[in-house]
Design an enzyme around this catalytic site. Structure first.
Site, PDB file in Angstrom:
ATOM      1  N   LYS A 112       0.902  -1.316  -0.182  1.00 14.59           N
ATOM      2  CA  LYS A 112       0.008  -0.038   0.108  1.00 14.59           C
ATOM      3  C   LYS A 112       1.153   1.369   0.034  1.00 14.59           C
ATOM      4  O   LYS A 112       1.169   1.782   1.085  1.00 14.59           O
ATOM      5  CB  LYS A 112      -0.888  -0.001   1.296  1.00 14.59           C
ATOM      6  CG  LYS A 112      -2.357   0.783   1.109  1.00 14.59           C
ATOM      7  CD  LYS A 112      -3.174   0.267   2.301  1.00 14.59           C
ATOM      8  CE  LYS A 112      -4.227   1.161   2.258  1.00 14.59           C
ATOM      9  NZ  LYS A 112      -5.128   1.485   1.016  1.00 14.59           N
TER      10      LYS A 112
HETATM   11  N1  PMP Z   1      -7.606  -2.118  -3.327  1.00 15.84           N
HETATM   12  C1  PMP Z   1      -7.136  -0.975  -3.181  1.00 15.84           C
HETATM   13  C2  PMP Z   1      -6.372  -0.409  -4.225  1.00 15.84           C
HETATM   14  C3  PMP Z   1      -7.393  -0.165  -2.084  1.00 15.84           C
HETATM   15  O1  PMP Z   1      -6.831   0.895  -1.886  1.00 15.84           O
HETATM   16  C4  PMP Z   1      -7.826  -0.860  -0.945  1.00 15.84           C
HETATM   17  C5  PMP Z   1      -8.050  -0.238   0.508  1.00 15.84           C
HETATM   18  N2  PMP Z   1      -6.831  -0.436   1.504  1.00 15.84           N
HETATM   19  C6  PMP Z   1      -8.540  -2.147  -1.059  1.00 15.84           C
HETATM   20  C7  PMP Z   1      -8.353  -2.710  -2.385  1.00 15.84           C
HETATM   21  C8  PMP Z   1      -9.341  -2.805  -0.128  1.00 15.84           C
HETATM   22  O2  PMP Z   1      -8.245  -3.352   0.805  1.00 15.84           O
HETATM   23  P1  PMP Z   1      -8.792  -3.420   2.494  1.00 15.84           P
HETATM   24  O3  PMP Z   1      -9.854  -4.272   2.579  1.00 15.84           O
HETATM   25  O4  PMP Z   1      -7.593  -4.151   3.157  1.00 15.84           O
HETATM   26  O5  PMP Z   1      -9.043  -2.086   3.048  1.00 15.84           O
END
Ligand code: PMP
Length: 301
Positions: free
Chosen positions: A154
């Site tokens: 991320k």
């Molecule tokens: N894809 C992207 C590009 C994101 O930014 C997020 C948010 N973090 C998600 C998927 C979903 O991830 P999570 O369920 O861990 O929040």
């Protein structure tokens, strides 16, 4: 509003007024998008504030740091403890938690940082994509090539792709973008994963060109527990014509139904879809009411 004059943030070992948590304009992170972050939620449960899957989020933060060579001096346990303290100092239980690891040192080189800075901020945030079913449009922007960037990390800089894709879709009157990978398969949204339903089964993009969301994993677990088959496989936008429903998942967005993808519309009322049932099961899980909801959910299947 992200902060007021009373908000407290954690910054580099101290709890400081959020107004004082600033960063200089010569910071390497600002110039190159060289930072990593997390998006976490805490919920008000019968046992007080509970951070949902804190360990998974902070392990992913460590993974993200490692992927881009940013040092991180705090353990998963320390980061979790600090997060609870930031919540407490701000009197928040239902909140969004934003840890950011960045390089504030003035540095214009293209070398990995030898030191890093850590911010943990909290604020109240409603469902990021709202409550209404989403009208999506396939984006002309692709997700970044996983051979160019560590796509499962991320990383702040990756979100330039998210900003331009989301803005482009909204500029054309849609609620959100749906991005394809470099091979033309559906990958994910700018800040959420994507699922569709067909013949009582779920389909979602496999690892490779997506952020493997913690909500995505939770939904896969909940679905499998309820006896629903989940396929992690590639599919094209055209295949959505065979789908009966779709939804998106993410920590900020939670579980949100999809009304349409371009000219493909899903007519089943969301509450009657697998996604609709999983959305209420997810809500029961994160707010600590799983036992009863899980039982009634299982019966409905
Ligand atoms: N894809 C992207 C590009 C994101 O930014 C997020 C948010 N973090 C998600 C998927 C979903 O991830 P999570 O369920 O861990 O929040």
């Amino acid at each position: 509003m992200y902060f007021t004059s009373n908000t407290v943030a954690f910054l580099d070992g101290e709890f400081v007024p959020a107004e004082q948590a600033t960063c200089g304009v010569y910071a390497q992170s600002l110039h190159y998008g060289y930072a990593v972050f997390e998006g976490i939620r805490s919920y008000n449960t019968p046992n007080g504030a509970q951070i949902f899957k804190a360990e998974e989020h902070y392990e992913r933060l460590h993974y993200s740091c490692k992927s881009v060579g940013l040092p991180l001096e705090y353990s998963v346990e320390e980061l979790t403890r600090i997060s609870y303290e930031v919540l407490e100092r701000n009197n928040l239980t239902d909140a969004y938690i934003r840890p950011l690891v960045y390089a504030a040192t003035p540095n214009m080189s293209l070398k990995v940082a030898t030191t890093s800075n850590v911010l943990i901020a909290v604020w109240e945030w409603g469902k990021y994509l709202g409550d209404q079913l989403l009208r999506l449009s396939v984006s002309p922007y692709q997700r970044p090539n996983p051979k160019a960037v560590p796509i499962e990390a991320k990383v702040s800089g990756h979100y330039v792709n998210s900003i331009i894709a989301s803005s482009e879709a909204k500029g054309r009157g849609y609620d959100e973008a749906l991005l394809l990978d470099m091979n033309g398969y559906v990958a994910e949204g700018p800040g959420a994963n994507f699922f569709f339903e067909r013949n009582g089964e779920l389909f979602t993009a496999p690892a490779g060109s997506i952020l493997r969301g913690i909500t995505r994993n939770t939904i896969i677990d909940l679905a499998r527990e309820a006896g629903i088959t989940v396929h992690e496989q590639f599919f094209t936008p055209d295949e959505l014509r065979t789908a009966s429903a779709a939804f998106m998942t993410g920590t900020a967005a939670e579980v949100i139904g999809v009304a349409s993808v371009d000219d493909v519309t899903f007519d089943t009322p969301f509450q009657q879809t697998i996604g609709g049932m999983l959305a209420s099961h997810y809500h029961a899980l994160v707010t600590g009411q799983t036992a009863t909801r899980a039982a009634s959910f299982a019966k409905q299947q």
